[in-house]
Design a protein around this motif. Structure first.
Motif, short mmCIF file in Angstrom:
data_model
loop_
_atom_site.label_atom_id
_atom_site.label_comp_id
_atom_site.label_asym_id
_atom_site.label_seq_id
_atom_site.Cartn_x
_atom_site.Cartn_y
_atom_site.Cartn_z
N THR A 4 5.12 8.60 35.67
CA THR A 4 4.15 7.56 35.97
C THR A 4 4.13 6.44 34.94
N ILE A 5 3.98 5.22 35.42
CA ILE A 5 3.80 4.06 34.54
C ILE A 5 2.51 4.30 33.73
N GLY A 6 2.56 4.02 32.44
CA GLY A 6 1.41 4.22 31.57
C GLY A 6 1.38 5.58 30.90
N GLN A 7 2.24 6.47 31.33
CA GLN A 7 2.34 7.82 30.76
C GLN A 7 3.19 7.77 29.49
N ASP A 122 7.84 1.22 25.99
CA ASP A 122 7.43 0.25 24.98
C ASP A 122 7.60 0.85 23.59
N ALA A 123 7.17 0.13 22.58
CA ALA A 123 7.36 0.56 21.19
C ALA A 123 6.57 1.83 20.84
N ASP A 124 5.59 2.17 21.67
CA ASP A 124 4.80 3.39 21.47
C ASP A 124 5.25 4.53 22.38
N HIS A 125 6.41 4.35 23.03
CA HIS A 125 6.99 5.35 23.94
C HIS A 125 6.19 5.56 25.21
N VAL A 126 5.45 4.54 25.60
CA VAL A 126 4.71 4.57 26.87
C VAL A 126 5.61 3.98 27.94
N ILE A 127 5.66 4.62 29.10
CA ILE A 127 6.50 4.14 30.21
C ILE A 127 5.88 2.88 30.79
N ARG A 128 6.63 1.78 30.75
CA ARG A 128 6.17 0.49 31.27
C ARG A 128 6.82 0.14 32.60
N ALA A 129 7.95 0.76 32.88
CA ALA A 129 8.62 0.55 34.17
C ALA A 129 9.51 1.75 34.44
N ALA A 130 9.69 2.03 35.72
CA ALA A 130 10.59 3.10 36.14
C ALA A 130 11.24 2.67 37.44
N TYR A 131 12.51 2.99 37.58
CA TYR A 131 13.22 2.66 38.80
C TYR A 131 14.12 3.82 39.16
N PRO A 152 5.11 -6.99 28.68
CA PRO A 152 5.14 -7.10 27.20
C PRO A 152 5.48 -5.74 26.59
N VAL A 153 6.75 -5.52 26.25
CA VAL A 153 7.16 -4.23 25.70
C VAL A 153 7.29 -4.26 24.19
N LEU A 154 7.23 -5.44 23.60
CA LEU A 154 7.42 -5.53 22.17
C LEU A 154 6.08 -5.49 21.45
N LYS A 155 6.09 -4.93 20.27
CA LYS A 155 4.87 -4.91 19.42
C LYS A 155 5.06 -5.86 18.28
#
Length: 155
Positions: A4-7, A122-131, A152-155
């Motif tokens: 899931t996105i956000g996981q 993202d930089a915190d290892h949170v899923i931001r996209a999946a395909y 926005p995946v960059l910190k």
């Protein structure tokens, strides 16, 4: 179905073509990452996908996004695949499918197979996209290019 996105992405440590184990949380600490799971080195679709990531590597590198490919192939086979295609990123070996299962890329009743699935973390290892699309390798690259432009995946 993909995670899931956000996981938060599951951590793992497996063999890499770099010559050492790749640990997600350690090796991409503070950096966004693309993990792309694929069925098998040297197959038509997987070759197209690897070449697609190779050909867009500079875009992702310019955004400080690490790319790694993961399949059940062993490291010697990965080295041959990487050399033949001149891949500028590492390939990871998941021979027992443990990481594939953790990322929900193993179909039910087909524990020997890995579904073509790509994750943007993202930089915190949170899923931001999946395909997920087993049959269209090229769309994985297009989807990730579109996502890094919009998310926005960059910190």
């Amino acid at each position: 179905m993909a995670l899931t996105i956000g996981q938060k992405a599951p951590d793992f440590s497996i063999a890499s073509t770099s010559g050492k184990n790749f640990s997600l949380y350690h090796d991409t600490k503070g950096k966004p990452c693309i993990l792309y799971f694929y069925p098998k080195d040297f197959t038509t679709g997987c070759t197209k996908e690897a070449c697609g990531f190779r050909d867009t590597f500079e875009l992702f590198e310019g955004l400080n996004i690490t790319i790694v490919g993961i399949s059940r192939d062993d490291i010697p086979t990965h080295h041959q695949f990487k050399a033949q295609l001149r891949l500028p990123f590492d390939l990871l070996s998941d021979p027992d499918g443990k990481v594939s299962r953790a990322y929900d890329t193993t179909p039910p009743f087909m524990d020997f197979f890995t579904k073509r699935t790509t994750y943007l973390l993202d930089a915190d290892h949170v899923i931001r996209a999946a395909y997920e699309n087993v049959f269209s390798a090229e769309k994985h690259i297009k989807q990730m290019v579109a996502k890094v432009s919009a998310v926005p995946v960059l910190k």
